[in-house]
Design an enzyme around this catalytic site. Structure first.
Site, PDB file in Angstrom:
ATOM      1  CG  PHE A 235      67.874  65.205  51.037  1.00  0.00           C
ATOM      2  CD1 PHE A 235      67.674  65.323  49.694  1.00  0.00           C
ATOM      3  CD2 PHE A 235      66.720  65.688  51.556  1.00  0.00           C
ATOM      4  CE1 PHE A 235      66.662  65.640  49.047  1.00  0.00           C
ATOM      5  CE2 PHE A 235      65.520  66.017  51.064  1.00  0.00           C
ATOM      6  CZ  PHE A 235      65.448  65.948  49.814  1.00  0.00           C
TER       7      PHE A 235
ATOM      8  CG  ASP B  84      68.374  69.508  57.929  1.00  0.00           C
ATOM      9  OD1 ASP B  84      67.259  69.084  58.712  1.00  0.00           O
ATOM     10  OD2 ASP B  84      68.332  69.639  56.763  1.00  0.00           O
TER      11      ASP B  84
ATOM     12  CE  LYS C 278      61.925  64.924  56.580  1.00  0.00           C
ATOM     13  NZ  LYS C 278      61.124  64.556  55.262  1.00  0.00           N
TER      14      LYS C 278
END
Ligand SMILES: Cc1ncc(COP(=O)(O)O)c(C=O)c1O
Length: 401
Positions: free
Chosen positions: A141, A226, A255
């Site tokens: 993802f 990531d 984030k």
């Protein structure tokens, strides 16, 4: 007074139906806790998918945000601002990379890394035009843009959104032999999550990242990690890849880079990779804006000053050990690193959603992932006593439902 059900009805009536949230309407938050519109308090054990590692409404972040908003919020990159330079310097000094490129959402940072890898492939490695390949993994993802969903293996993320961007090869996660077999001169990069969060906190076998590092070095390709969800302390290290003592060529973060105050993401790399970008070739109106940069600078300082990385390691071990001591017929496996834990339920347990709803009743907010996993990722400022309380609630639902 507007009630929770009125507010939910508005969202259902006027909002796009692209999420399936728990029906808790939050109006206030502090640290690990949130309050709904009726004043009921809940422990937030999701932390906005690790965006709120520093805790909700951290006073230093609020101060940085408000202070900067009163001075200057946005200049665009047509002009310079007094926050971006110090932000670049501080993040490079903290992480050991030579350069940083700021964006906003995580998906934009992933897109930036993909563009960097392709351009590096053509201009530095010498891959023939339009032949660059990026290797990715099953269960990945990396966000929701059209290019990123082009290499998702999840049919829900792809259905109806084609035609897709070519140039990606999906390999089994955790299988170095498959990666070795896929390596060829046109591979510009491997893009990998060190732990797959959205897949249900799935760790690859020990040594996988080291194997990827060795293969990318041997075949002159970039290793791009990531760390949008796994980074900035979540797994008990600043970056999750540190558990395997590798140094990727490209690191993608987002984030918690802003502690949940404001969307700030970034790509970190050394000169050889970042040097592929020249003025006008890539950017974003808000990327590197003074408001985001001021908040991110403070968010990084809070992680360091409050020793949130060590706290995540210590309390994560404590949380895992206590949870593993709970005996429940529903639980197949409890896995995780740092304060990032997945409770995997058996197919007979009736899905993770009903457990999350039962936890909600008890004042604890978790989210199911892929139907059978309860994901736990509290703000890293959680205390030992708060962990004890969370385990009590989990033990209660896992043994009584
Ligand atoms: C590993 C990873 N990459 C990328 C993203 C996308 O980030 P954003 O939702 O900010 O675009 C996420 C979001 O959950 C993520 O977990």
């Amino acid at each position: 007074m507007t009630t929770a059900s009125d507010l939910i009805a508005l969202e259902e009536r006027y909002g796009a139906d692209n999420y399936h949230p728990l029906d808790v309407v939050i109006s206030r938050a502090e640290g690990c806790w949130v309050w709904d519109v009726e004043g009921k308090r809940y422990m937030d054990c999701l932390a906005a998918y690790s965006a709120v590692n520093q805790g909700h409404c951290h006073p230093r972040l609020v101060k940085a945000l408000v202070g900067q908003a009163c001075r200057v919020a946005l200049t665009s990159r047509a002009f310079r601002n007094d926050q971006l330079g110090p932000f670049c310097q501080e993040i490079c000094e903290l992480t050991g990379y030579q350069r940083m490129l700021p964006m906003n959402s995580g998906a934009e940072a992933v897109e930036t890394a993909i563009k960097a890898a392709r351009k590096w492939g053509y201009t530095v490695k010498g891959i023939p035009e339009n032949q660059a390949e990026i290797l990715v993994f099953d269960g990945n993802f990396h966000g929701r843009t059209t290019t990123i969903v082009s290499f998702s293996a999840d049919p829900d993320y792809r259905f109806g959104f084609g035609p897709f961007t070519p140039g990606f090869k999906i390999l089994p996660y955790g299988d170095p032999a498959a990666v070795k077999a896929a390596m060829n001169p046109n591979v510009a990069a491997i893009l990998v999550e060190p732990i797959q969060g959205e897949a249900g906190i799935v760790s690859p076998p020990e040594g996988f990242l080291r194997e990827l590092r060795a293969l990318t070095t041997e075949h002159r390709a970039l290793l791009m990690v990531d760390e949008i969800q796994s980074g900035l302390g979540r797994t008990g290290r600043l970056f999750c890849f540190e558990h395997e003592a590798v140094r990727p060529d490209v690191v993608i973060i987002g984030k918690a880079l802003s502690g949940g105050m404001y969307p700030v993401s970034a790509v970190l790399a050394d000169d050889e990779v970042m040097g592929v970008f020249h003025p006008g070739e890539h950017g974003s109106t808000f990327g590197g804006n003074p408001l985001g940069a001021a908040v991110a600078r403070e968010a990084l300082k809070v992680i360091v000053d409050e020793k949130l990385v060590d706290r995540s390691a210590e309390l994560g071990d404590y949380f895992l050990a206590k949870l593993r001591a709970v005996s429940s017929r529903h639980v197949v496996e409890i896995r995780g690193k740092g304060l990032w834990i997945g409770i995997v339920l058996s197919p007979e347990a009736g899905g993770a959603r009903r457990f999350c709803e039962a936890l909600q009743q008890r004042g604890m907010l978790c989210k199911e992932t892929h139907h059978t996993v309860i994901r736990i990722a509290p703000p890293l400022v959680i205390t030992r006593e708060e962990v004890d309380w969370a385990v009590e609630q989990l033990a209660d639902v896992l043994t009584t439902l």
